[in-house]
Design a protein around this motif. Structure first.
Motif, PDB file in Angstrom:
ATOM      1  N   GLY A 108      11.362 -55.880 -35.562  1.00  0.00           N
ATOM      2  CA  GLY A 108      11.607 -55.950 -34.124  1.00  0.00           C
ATOM      3  C   GLY A 108      12.239 -54.678 -33.583  1.00  0.00           C
ATOM      4  N   ILE A 109      13.250 -54.135 -34.273  1.00  0.00           N
ATOM      5  CA  ILE A 109      13.909 -52.910 -33.824  1.00  0.00           C
ATOM      6  C   ILE A 109      12.937 -51.737 -33.882  1.00  0.00           C
ATOM      7  N   ASP A 110      12.140 -51.653 -34.943  1.00  0.00           N
ATOM      8  CA  ASP A 110      11.170 -50.557 -35.059  1.00  0.00           C
ATOM      9  C   ASP A 110      10.128 -50.623 -33.947  1.00  0.00           C
ATOM     10  N   LYS A 111       9.717 -51.836 -33.578  1.00  0.00           N
ATOM     11  CA  LYS A 111       8.737 -51.988 -32.496  1.00  0.00           C
ATOM     12  C   LYS A 111       9.307 -51.506 -31.169  1.00  0.00           C
ATOM     13  N   SER A 112      10.522 -51.900 -30.850  1.00  0.00           N
ATOM     14  CA  SER A 112      11.136 -51.471 -29.589  1.00  0.00           C
ATOM     15  C   SER A 112      11.390 -49.968 -29.577  1.00  0.00           C
ATOM     16  N   ASP A 113      11.855 -49.398 -30.695  1.00  0.00           N
ATOM     17  CA  ASP A 113      12.064 -47.950 -30.756  1.00  0.00           C
ATOM     18  C   ASP A 113      10.753 -47.196 -30.583  1.00  0.00           C
ATOM     19  N   GLN A 114       9.691 -47.720 -31.149  1.00  0.00           N
ATOM     20  CA  GLN A 114       8.387 -47.076 -31.012  1.00  0.00           C
ATOM     21  C   GLN A 114       7.931 -47.061 -29.553  1.00  0.00           C
ATOM     22  N   MET A 115       8.069 -48.175 -28.859  1.00  0.00           N
ATOM     23  CA  MET A 115       7.623 -48.241 -27.473  1.00  0.00           C
ATOM     24  C   MET A 115       8.508 -47.409 -26.554  1.00  0.00           C
ATOM     25  N   LEU A 116       9.803 -47.334 -26.840  1.00  0.00           N
ATOM     26  CA  LEU A 116      10.701 -46.531 -26.013  1.00  0.00           C
ATOM     27  C   LEU A 116      10.498 -45.038 -26.216  1.00  0.00           C
ATOM     28  N   SER A 117       9.962 -44.642 -27.368  1.00  0.00           N
ATOM     29  CA  SER A 117       9.791 -43.214 -27.658  1.00  0.00           C
ATOM     30  C   SER A 117       8.537 -42.623 -27.033  1.00  0.00           C
ATOM     31  N   TYR A 118       7.575 -43.446 -26.614  1.00  0.00           N
ATOM     32  CA  TYR A 118       6.327 -42.925 -26.078  1.00  0.00           C
ATOM     33  C   TYR A 118       6.538 -42.177 -24.763  1.00  0.00           C
ATOM     34  N   TYR A 119       7.227 -42.800 -23.818  1.00  0.00           N
ATOM     35  CA  TYR A 119       7.420 -42.217 -22.487  1.00  0.00           C
ATOM     36  C   TYR A 119       8.912 -42.297 -22.153  1.00  0.00           C
ATOM     37  N   SER A 120       9.682 -41.417 -22.768  1.00  0.00           N
ATOM     38  CA  SER A 120      11.130 -41.486 -22.646  1.00  0.00           C
ATOM     39  C   SER A 120      11.593 -40.758 -21.391  1.00  0.00           C
ATOM     40  N   CYS A 121      12.444 -41.420 -20.605  1.00  0.00           N
ATOM     41  CA  CYS A 121      12.976 -40.823 -19.379  1.00  0.00           C
ATOM     42  C   CYS A 121      14.070 -39.782 -19.631  1.00  0.00           C
ATOM     43  N   PRO A 122      14.980 -39.960 -20.596  1.00  0.00           N
ATOM     44  CA  PRO A 122      16.111 -39.033 -20.719  1.00  0.00           C
ATOM     45  C   PRO A 122      15.678 -37.589 -20.923  1.00  0.00           C
ATOM     46  N   ARG A 123      16.407 -36.685 -20.298  1.00  0.00           N
ATOM     47  CA  ARG A 123      16.214 -35.254 -20.443  1.00  0.00           C
ATOM     48  C   ARG A 123      17.443 -34.642 -21.110  1.00  0.00           C
ATOM     49  N   LYS A 124      17.359 -33.342 -21.389  1.00  0.00           N
ATOM     50  CA  LYS A 124      18.496 -32.667 -21.975  1.00  0.00           C
ATOM     51  C   LYS A 124      19.647 -32.620 -20.976  1.00  0.00           C
ATOM     52  N   THR A 125      20.820 -32.997 -21.422  1.00  0.00           N
ATOM     53  CA  THR A 125      21.999 -32.991 -20.572  1.00  0.00           C
ATOM     54  C   THR A 125      23.236 -32.948 -21.451  1.00  0.00           C
ATOM     55  N   ILE A 126      24.315 -32.375 -20.904  1.00  0.00           N
ATOM     56  CA  ILE A 126      25.581 -32.341 -21.641  1.00  0.00           C
ATOM     57  C   ILE A 126      26.420 -33.561 -21.326  1.00  0.00           C
ATOM     58  N   ARG A 127      25.968 -34.406 -20.405  1.00  0.00           N
ATOM     59  CA  ARG A 127      26.709 -35.614 -20.032  1.00  0.00           C
ATOM     60  C   ARG A 127      26.068 -36.807 -20.734  1.00  0.00           C
ATOM     61  N   TRP A 128      26.785 -37.340 -21.709  1.00  0.00           N
ATOM     62  CA  TRP A 128      26.223 -38.369 -22.578  1.00  0.00           C
ATOM     63  C   TRP A 128      25.887 -39.641 -21.818  1.00  0.00           C
ATOM     64  N   TYR A 129      26.683 -39.972 -20.782  1.00  0.00           N
ATOM     65  CA  TYR A 129      26.485 -41.254 -20.105  1.00  0.00           C
ATOM     66  C   TYR A 129      25.168 -41.289 -19.347  1.00  0.00           C
ATOM     67  N   LYS A 130      24.654 -40.116 -18.911  1.00  0.00           N
ATOM     68  CA  LYS A 130      23.368 -40.098 -18.219  1.00  0.00           C
ATOM     69  C   LYS A 130      22.235 -40.457 -19.177  1.00  0.00           C
ATOM     70  N   LYS A 131      22.321 -39.990 -20.395  1.00  0.00           N
ATOM     71  CA  LYS A 131      21.299 -40.359 -21.377  1.00  0.00           C
ATOM     72  C   LYS A 131      21.340 -41.856 -21.664  1.00  0.00           C
ATOM     73  N   VAL A 132      22.533 -42.426 -21.698  1.00  0.00           N
ATOM     74  CA  VAL A 132      22.644 -43.867 -21.931  1.00  0.00           C
ATOM     75  C   VAL A 132      22.088 -44.648 -20.742  1.00  0.00           C
ATOM     76  N   LEU A 133      22.353 -44.181 -19.511  1.00  0.00           N
ATOM     77  CA  LEU A 133      21.838 -44.873 -18.327  1.00  0.00           C
ATOM     78  C   LEU A 133      20.309 -44.839 -18.298  1.00  0.00           C
ATOM     79  N   PHE A 134      19.713 -43.708 -18.628  1.00  0.00           N
ATOM     80  CA  PHE A 134      18.257 -43.638 -18.674  1.00  0.00           C
ATOM     81  C   PHE A 134      17.700 -44.468 -19.827  1.00  0.00           C
ATOM     82  N   ARG A 135      18.457 -44.562 -20.900  1.00  0.00           N
ATOM     83  CA  ARG A 135      18.040 -45.428 -22.012  1.00  0.00           C
ATOM     84  C   ARG A 135      17.995 -46.895 -21.564  1.00  0.00           C
ATOM     85  N   LEU A 136      18.991 -47.316 -20.791  1.00  0.00           N
ATOM     86  CA  LEU A 136      18.992 -48.680 -20.263  1.00  0.00           C
ATOM     87  C   LEU A 136      17.839 -48.901 -19.296  1.00  0.00           C
ATOM     88  N   LEU A 137      17.455 -47.855 -18.541  1.00  0.00           N
ATOM     89  CA  LEU A 137      16.283 -47.955 -17.672  1.00  0.00           C
ATOM     90  C   LEU A 137      15.019 -48.151 -18.503  1.00  0.00           C
TER      91      LEU A 137
END
Length: 592
Positions: free
Chosen positions: A446-475
């Motif tokens: 189950g975890i591998d399936k979700s990680d695979q689908m989230l990696s195809y079209y990932s929203c997060p970009r490079k940033t020095i602010r960690w919380y923005k990457k987490v917010l885009f991950r939740l999106l």
């Protein structure tokens, strides 16, 4: 004087001479008693009491029955060794080679499934709004506007063109367009985000200029956060805690999982400075933020927790370890319902499996050989390839097994009776394998399936602010969960098609048909010299209702004009008569 008395006197004088000679040789007897101490045989003069007196005192104490400190330590070590041996013997005695009935907790499968009423009539954006609802939007609007106003009040010097010099509060429509642009950027790869808002022919995408200006997009991105008005400053996750709780709550409220659950960790790539950044060698993203996730065996994310480092103020755990507390927190909403959770060797232990049984929850997974409470007869047994050994704990159905394939594999289960079964892999090859290992392989993905689908079209970009990457991950998680619900409640479509439908609704171009969006946008944006005002696009020839084949083929107009017989499945969408044309080079030559 008779002769006998004379011999007795001579003998006495000889003995007295021998004693005097012996005393003269030794000069004096230091331990002689002069009568002062009444003939005490244990008396020692003060002049002969040196540092060794303590040793004599210890000897005296030992003779009198008192014990010294060294003897106490020896006795304590012996007692500890005896206790450890007794514990080992007792631990081995609680494991037996007897199989009992697996407890049936009667999981109610009728309650599992989608909880959304009328989902069969919903669009992709309607399903997405079930998880990313108005509470999430209001939190983001308040946080972004508060942070933008805070930037204006800072005393830092600002240049004339600085983005923080002026900030206009955003509206819900603007926030929707911003989120739609972020989702769309996950499907388009560019080196710099700002190039998407330029007229450079290499990166030109008129949709972004139609939605937001590049300056406004970067200003919203700079202020993008989800920090509530009141928060705990000691909480390291206070910048994402509120949004994390909302996404988890909404995901649980719209879907009830089936019996099999999967629990594992996931990594979000982040190489910046962060006190709780983790390194996992076996992961693709070795450095980053670690998520503990609970999913269904099909990949729907039910619960998650972010590792935020060691808390020094937190009291030390008692009988329950931190790993067991983590598992119980993630499984909290699903305990006492008869679920079966699958975990790897990082979480599993005999004590955890025993505790989960008290909550009417089965557990299965791999097991580390150095866990406390493991049966030594199983762990230390040397096996040949294909051999299988198991033991059961007394009075409770916790089975620990070991199987030799290419290497030794230890497993623990409370939901299977260990036995060898015949399984078939994807190539059709049959093989003997323990049933608990087969169940773990089928339900742990189950975890591998979700990680695979989230990696195809990932929203997060490079940033020095960690919380923005987490917010885009939740999106991204919200998009994946809503897509999971849509494919099981409405119809089967591709993930990219679902994302495109959500983007259309967020940037408010729902009425524009695929392929014609760029033509209609030319009236509202400036057209560069390198792009023609009238553009033509290819589309598939529509398939009639009762047509048996997947595609319709017609003769190519350009090939027919050149006296060539060739068929194609494409036609021009823009031309009034919609001629059938080959993609290349006929499509280009026909429109010149």
């Amino acid at each position: 004087m008779d002769r006998q008395e004379e011999e007795r006197l001579l003998k006495w004088f000889e003995e007295s001479d021998d004693n005097n000679i012996a005393l003269s040789e030794s000069e004096s007897d230091p331990y002689s008693d002069d009568g002062q101490f009444n003939g005490d045989s244990d008396y020692v003069p003060d002049s002969f009491r040196s540092d060794s007196g303590s040793e004599r005192q210890s000897e005296e104490n030992n003779r009198n029955g008192t014990e010294s400190e060294g003897s106490n330590q020896d006795l304590e070590e012996n007692e500890e060794e005896n206790e450890s041996l007794a514990e080992n013997v007792a631990a081995e005695s609680i494991w037996e080679e007897v199989q009992t009935e697996i407890p049936n907790f009667e999981f109610d499968s009728t309650q599992s499934g989608i909880k959304i009423v009328g989902i069969e009539n919903m669009s992709p954006i309607d399903v997405f709004r079930q998880i990313w609802n108005n509470d999430v939007m209001n939190l983001l609007l308040t946080s972004i506007n508060t942070y933008g106003a805070k930037l204006l009040n800072t005393n830092r010097p600002k240049t004339r063109n600085s983005r923080s010099r002026e900030f206009k509060p955003i509206t819900e429509s603007e926030l929707n367009k911003f989120l739609g642009s972020c989702i769309l950027q996950g499907m388009i790869k560019v080196p710099i985000i700002r190039k998407l808002f330029s007229y450079n022919p290499f990166y030109y995408h008129p949709i972004f200029l139609h939605v937001l200006s590049g300056r406004r997009f970067e200003q919203i991105l700079r202020c993008f956060n989800a920090t509530p008005a009141v928060f705990d400053e000691q909480d390291r996750l206070h910048k994402v805690r509120s949004l994390l709780d909302l996404v988890k709550q909404n995901s649980n409220s719209v879907y009830s999982p089936c019996e099999a659950l999967s629990l594992d960790e996931s990594m979000l790539l982040f190489r910046g400075r962060l006190v709780f950044r983790q390194y996992i060698r076996n992961k693709k993203s070795k450095y980053g933020i670690k998520f503990y996730e609970l999913t269904t065996h099909e990949g729907y994310i039910l619960n998650l927790e972010i590792y935020h480092g060691r808390d020094r103020n937190q009291p030390k755990p008692g009988k329950t370890s931190k790993t067991e507390e983590l598992v119980l927190r993630l499984l909290g909403p699903y305990l006492n319902k008869g679920h079966h959770v699958y975990m790897d060797n990082f979480y599993n232990s005999v004590s955890l499996s025993s505790k989960l049984l008290t909550y009417k929850t089965h557990s299965t997974g791999t097991l580390r050989v150095d866990r406390r409470g493991n049966p030594a007869v199983v762990i230390k047994k040397k096996l040949r390839k294909g051999e299988h050994i198991w033991r059961k704990k007394q009075n409770i159905s916790v089975y620990v097994s070991k199987w030799k394939d290419k290497r030794n594999v230890c497993a623990i289960t409370t939901g299977y009776k260990p036995k060898m079964i015949t399984v078939r892999n994807k190539y059709g090859v049959e093989k003997q394998k323990p049933c608990e290992i087969d169940g773990y392989n089928r339900h742990m993905s189950g975890i591998d399936k979700s990680d695979q689908m989230l990696s195809y079209y990932s929203c997060p970009r490079k940033t020095i602010r960690w919380y923005k990457k987490v917010l885009f991950r939740l999106l991204n998680i919200s998009l994946w969960n809503s897509y999971f619900l849509y494919t099981r409640g409405v119809k089967k479509i591709k993930f990219i098609e679902f994302r495109e439908a959500v983007v259309r609704s967020l940037i408010e171009i729902e009425d524009i048909v695929d392929g014609r969006v760029f033509v209609k946008l030319q009236a509202s944006i400036k057209t560069p010299k390198t792009v023609t005002k009238q553009q033509h696009f290819l589309e598939d020839i529509p398939v009639p209702e009762n047509y048996t084949k997947a595609h319709v083929f017609l003769k190519c107009r350009e090939c027919t004009r050149n006296k060539k017989r060739k068929e194609t499945r494409y036609r021009c969408e823009t031309c009034p008569d919609k001629p059938a044309l080959c993609p290349a080079p006929c499509f280009k030559f026909w429109h010149q």
